[in-house]
Write a protein that holds these residues in place. Sequence first.
Motif, PDB file in Angstrom:
ATOM      1  N   VAL A   1       0.862  -1.188   0.000  1.00 33.83           N
ATOM      2  CA  VAL A   1       0.000   0.000   0.000  1.00 33.83           C
ATOM      3  C   VAL A   1       0.895   1.233   0.000  1.00 33.83           C
ATOM      4  O   VAL A   1       1.822   1.320   0.797  1.00 33.83           O
ATOM      5  CB  VAL A   1      -0.883   0.027   1.272  1.00 33.83           C
TER       6      VAL A   1
ATOM      7  N   TRP B   1       1.118   5.642  -0.212  1.00 36.51           N
ATOM      8  CA  TRP B   1       0.463   6.948  -0.224  1.00 36.51           C
ATOM      9  C   TRP B   1       1.518   8.021  -0.022  1.00 36.51           C
ATOM     10  O   TRP B   1       2.636   7.715   0.399  1.00 36.51           O
ATOM     11  CB  TRP B   1      -0.622   7.042   0.862  1.00 36.51           C
TER      12      TRP B   1
ATOM     13  N   ILE C   1      -6.102   1.855   4.808  1.00 31.80           N
ATOM     14  CA  ILE C   1      -6.298   2.265   3.404  1.00 31.80           C
ATOM     15  C   ILE C   1      -6.955   1.120   2.625  1.00 31.80           C
ATOM     16  O   ILE C   1      -7.856   1.333   1.806  1.00 31.80           O
ATOM     17  CB  ILE C   1      -4.959   2.722   2.777  1.00 31.80           C
ATOM     18  N   GLU C   2      -6.543  -0.115   2.932  1.00 29.95           N
ATOM     19  CA  GLU C   2      -7.199  -1.252   2.244  1.00 29.95           C
ATOM     20  C   GLU C   2      -8.674  -1.365   2.656  1.00 29.95           C
ATOM     21  O   GLU C   2      -9.516  -1.715   1.839  1.00 29.95           O
ATOM     22  CB  GLU C   2      -6.442  -2.550   2.533  1.00 29.95           C
TER      23      GLU C   2
ATOM     24  N   ARG D   1     -10.651   1.235   0.804  1.00 31.40           N
ATOM     25  CA  ARG D   1     -10.885   0.827  -0.588  1.00 31.40           C
ATOM     26  C   ARG D   1     -11.959  -0.243  -0.676  1.00 31.40           C
ATOM     27  O   ARG D   1     -12.721  -0.288  -1.638  1.00 31.40           O
ATOM     28  CB  ARG D   1      -9.578   0.340  -1.216  1.00 31.40           C
TER      29      ARG D   1
ATOM     30  N   SER E   1     -15.482   1.900   0.146  1.00 30.46           N
ATOM     31  CA  SER E   1     -15.981   3.075  -0.589  1.00 30.46           C
ATOM     32  C   SER E   1     -14.942   3.608  -1.566  1.00 30.46           C
ATOM     33  O   SER E   1     -13.838   3.079  -1.665  1.00 30.46           O
ATOM     34  CB  SER E   1     -16.366   4.185   0.393  1.00 30.46           C
ATOM     35  N   ASP E   2     -15.316   4.707  -2.231  1.00 34.66           N
ATOM     36  CA  ASP E   2     -14.366   5.376  -3.139  1.00 34.66           C
ATOM     37  C   ASP E   2     -13.619   6.479  -2.418  1.00 34.66           C
ATOM     38  O   ASP E   2     -12.759   7.126  -2.998  1.00 34.66           O
ATOM     39  CB  ASP E   2     -15.139   6.060  -4.287  1.00 34.66           C
TER      40      ASP E   2
ATOM     41  N   LEU F   1     -11.113   8.274  -0.059  1.00 31.70           N
ATOM     42  CA  LEU F   1      -9.843   8.038   0.628  1.00 31.70           C
ATOM     43  C   LEU F   1      -9.243   9.386   1.024  1.00 31.70           C
ATOM     44  O   LEU F   1      -8.946  10.214   0.163  1.00 31.70           O
ATOM     45  CB  LEU F   1      -8.862   7.275  -0.267  1.00 31.70           C
TER      46      LEU F   1
END
Length: 446
Positions: free
Chosen positions: A153, A155, A214-215, A218, A221-222, A224
């Motif tokens: 993951v 970011w 974060i997973e 996802r 929902s959309d 983040l």
Amino acid sequence: MTIRVRFAPSPTGRLHVGNVRTALMNYLFVQKNAGTFILRIDDTDLERSTQAYEDGIKEDLAWLGMTHHETFNQSRRFDMYNEAANKLRTDGLLYACYETAEELDRQRKLLRVQSQPPIYNRAGLSLTEEQIAAYEAEGRKPHWRFKLSGGVVTWTDMVRGKQSIDTSSISDPVLIRADGSFLYTLPSVVDDIDARISHVIRGEDHVTNSGAQIEIFRALSDHLPEFAHTPLLVGKDGKGLSKRLGSLSMQELKAQGIEPQAVASLLAKIGTSDPVAAEPDMGKLIGGFDFGKIGRAPARFDEDELALINARLLHEMDYAQVKDRLGAMGVGGGEALWTLMRTNIEKLEDMAGWSTMIYAPMAGQIADEDKEFCAAAAKLLPDELNEESWQTLTGALKTETGRKGRGLFMPLRLALTGRNYGPDMGKVLLLLGREKAKKRLLGEKG
Ligand code: GLU
């Protein structure tokens, strides 16, 4: 973009410098961007959370002047968390596990002995119907784990830059305990989605959580949010503050006479590229806030520095800002006493001592060898005191006794105030008035 942030304390204690720093980062950022500041009370742990702590946290934030626009309690939202859990179950992302705490502990120890990372073996994923039935017959209840992807993951963290968490290197997180209660991980994500949180700003102890969360974002929902993980606080010795946090609570600091703006001034700037300064209000702190200024090294919190900023703030305060509090403390003397004494105090409470020194009957401190000198001073006191009286008096005494410098001034200060330090004696003399001054110079109570 609409900026929406949340500060999410658990009501299992009062706020301390560590979580106030997180609150402040959220507050300064949201104020700078005219966004919405949400206070989320993380009270899913029903046993450890109390209403008294929740009230205390709100009181601490109000004291600091960090007002929120919205607030809600996680404990009233279990339906939403259950709904999210069901979605994850349906999607095969939340699975039941039956190991006891002891069994898990044994597994971890075994892995360590084999020099392997203590990662959960995902036995829960491959249980047969018979095995499950056997566990249930034993009376075991499942706890529930989120199935991580096993991928990396990534970011871009607003403080730490590019981040990557390899989810194959962490255990699938438990989201629901065997007693049905939720751990922090899932409710936090559900709420961040529901409240359309744009930026999650929190301590760097949550970096690994963010990988898993974060997973979960996802999967649900959309939406983040962006993430900003700030370095933790350490003491001036470089050691963690965890053991001392009790004494570094807002409640404690307030009781010690620390001004809220001193706390904000210090916590906003330590660990950043800006110098620490005593800021009388949040304005400049808001204007100067920038994630780019926050360094990666732990921020050093020094109580001596806090005391220094506190004193500086008080020295600059107008009477109007302290009038009510001085009144409540029973400190008289009004603006004249405040203006004269404020640069001599480190805490507002110190005013009580100065006020007593002026207004309560007191005999001055006079050494034997100064008795005659002070008596001479009493005689030379002008009938009417004014701004020049001190000059006139000491000038006359100098001529009459030949004393000068410390030998001239200190005995007078000691006789009149009982202290060997303090503010401008010309002003002290005026506040005392002729009668009091005369008595004290003669060694009488006045
Ligand atoms: N209640 C959590 C904590 O105090 C909140 C963490 C977060 O901001 O997500 O650590």
